[in-house]
Design an enzyme around this catalytic site. Structure first.
Site, short mmCIF file in Angstrom:
data_model
loop_
_atom_site.label_atom_id
_atom_site.label_comp_id
_atom_site.label_asym_id
_atom_site.label_seq_id
_atom_site.Cartn_x
_atom_site.Cartn_y
_atom_site.Cartn_z
N SER A 11 -67.76 -24.02 -46.64
CA SER A 11 -66.99 -24.60 -45.67
C SER A 11 -66.88 -25.97 -45.87
CB SER A 11 -67.43 -24.36 -44.08
OG SER A 11 -66.49 -24.47 -43.11
N ASP A 26 -60.59 -15.17 -42.90
CA ASP A 26 -60.84 -16.55 -43.07
C ASP A 26 -59.73 -17.31 -43.04
OD1 ASP A 26 -62.09 -19.07 -43.30
OD2 ASP A 26 -62.77 -18.79 -45.12
N HIS A 59 -65.28 -15.84 -42.58
CA HIS A 59 -65.87 -17.16 -42.56
C HIS A 59 -67.41 -17.14 -42.14
CE1 HIS A 59 -65.24 -21.42 -43.26
NE2 HIS A 59 -66.01 -21.44 -42.41
#
Length: 433
Positions: free
Chosen positions: A207, A370, A400
């Site tokens: 991320s 995501d 995610h």
């Protein structure tokens, strides 16, 4: 006889209590139930687990954070809750039969260090991990379960997890500079302290950590720093803030809004905080950013040079994946003026880098469910076009932050195995001079 009646009455009361508790549990389950996308995870066990994990997240942090009176309250509640939950599902003891572990400071930056007890490894390389959390959340403790597992899976002399400073307390580029300090420390001291070959370093992050990895590799190339980084691993990376209405963002709004997974508004809050925007005083700025109201015409033209949606697979762009119209733009001239230099700065948004040539070999992992799916895919395509050896792995059933649930979900364990395979192959076949 009286005793028998009392005992019978007690059994009846206990039975009645159990029935009431059972009914209450069922009512709570029904109230919390939200259908998940059909293809999210693939095994039956994973699907059952997700129908437990997601409501727990929704009940513990998502709903309460939305009741907060301001953004600071939302941030602190989310930080505290996720840290507590991670401890509940993480290792119970700060000891491992395979690893020596310590938490220390390198050049003023807190790090969590793992290295093998017997120093018997498959590679004399090192792995540096940078955690995610939108530049606002996360720490080495929250990622302990994941990083300890990865350190055991990947047979290297050294595995380091960085506890870089977070926004809004420390804004861009503070966290990025912390990570660079740790990298340089490993290069300078890894050989003498752990027997690391500094030419065999792989940096990886998930991320926002993927953002920092990409920025670090680009900055080292620009400075012609030696030795070069051997490889980079970007796991569902956050790479740009110029378009929060990509196909994957739009799909989320239509099909996943309200689920306790990374959502557009949270991305806007966190990324703006990283840029130094006071979204606590101006929550309307985050709302505007979700509609691209922070993007000037000039920034949009720059974005269009580097974000070609035609390179995305057709499945990303078809009707099942959010080709519905974008939200109406809510422009904010004040916000546009402030963020303009950030949106086109590759140190802040690595996807805006004009030249991606001569960067380290890359593994880019994206997930279907995501909001960041499209930008990771585009970055992988651009790296390949620039001649960088790149493997793009897309998890059609993934979501995610799934790696944080590697103990609970088969799909997360499979992806960890993929990461290990790519990383160790790169280290084994490294040709250093």
């Amino acid at each position: 006889m009286a005793g028998d009646k009392k005992q019978k009455g007690a059994h009846l009361m206990a039975g009645g209590t159990m029935v009431r508790v059972g009914v209450l549990v069922l009512l709570m389950a029904a109230a919390l139930y939200r259908p998940l996308p059909e293809k999210m995870t693939k095994s039956t066990i994973d699907k059952v687990a997700m129908h437990i994990i997601e409501p727990v997240l929704r009940l513990s942090y998502y709903y309460p954070s939305r009741l907060c009176p301001n953004a600071y309250c939302m941030m602190w509640w989310t930080r505290g809750t996720l840290t507590t939950l991670s401890r509940l599902i993480g290792p119970l003891f700060d000891w491992d039969s395979n690893l020596l572990m310590e938490t220390t400071q390198w050049d003023g930056v807190k790090v969590r260090v793992y290295h093998p007890r017997n120093n018997s490894t498959e590679s004399d390389g090192a792995i540096i991990f940078i955690h995610g959390g939108g530049f606002v959340l996360g720490n080495t403790e929250m990622y302990e379960s994941m990083t300890r597992t990865m350190a055991k899976m990947m047979s290297t002399r050294l595995f380091v997890s960085i506890d870089y400073r977070l926004a809004p307390e420390t804004i861009f580029p503070g966290g990025l500079e912390d990570c660079e300090k740790v990298l340089e420390y490993v290069i300078d001291n890894g050989p003498s302290m752990y027997g690391v070959d500094p030419r065999k370093i792989v940096v990886m992050g998930d991320s926002a950590g993927g953002n920092l990895v990409a920025a670090i590799t680009q900055r080292r190339r620009a400075r012609a720093s030696e030795p070069k980084i051997l490889g980079q691993v970007l796991l569902y990376p956050l790479l740009q803030m110029s378009d929060l209405q990509t196909y994957s963002y739009r799909y989320f709004r239509r099909e996943m809004d309200g689920l306790a997974v990374v959502d557009p508004l949270s991305v806007a809050y966190y990324y703006l905080w990283y840029a130094g925007v006071d979204v606590n005083a101006h929550p309307e700025f985050a709302e505007a950013a979700t509609t691209n109201g922070h993007v000037s015409d000039e920034a949009r033209r720059s974005r269009d040079q580097y974000m070609d949606y035609d390179v995305l697979p057709a499945s990303f762009r078809d009707d099942a994946n959010g080709t519905d119209l974008p939200q109406p733009v809510q422009p904010s001239k004040e916000l546009m003026d402030y963020v303009a230099p950030f949106l086109t700065n590759p140190d802040f948004a690595p996807l805006m880098q004009p030249d991606l040539s001569d960067l380290p070999a890359a593994l880019i992992a994206t997930c279907e469910f995501d909001v960041l799916r499209d930008e990771g895919s585009i970055y992988a395509h651009r790296l390949k076009e620039a001649g960088v050896p790149t493997q793009w792995t897309h998890y059609e059933n993934g979501f995610h932050a799934m790696l944080n649930f590697h103990n609970e979900l088969e799909i997360a364990r499979e992806s960890l195995a993929d990461i290990k395979e790519w990383t160790m192959k790169l280290l084994r076949e490294a040709k250093v001079e």
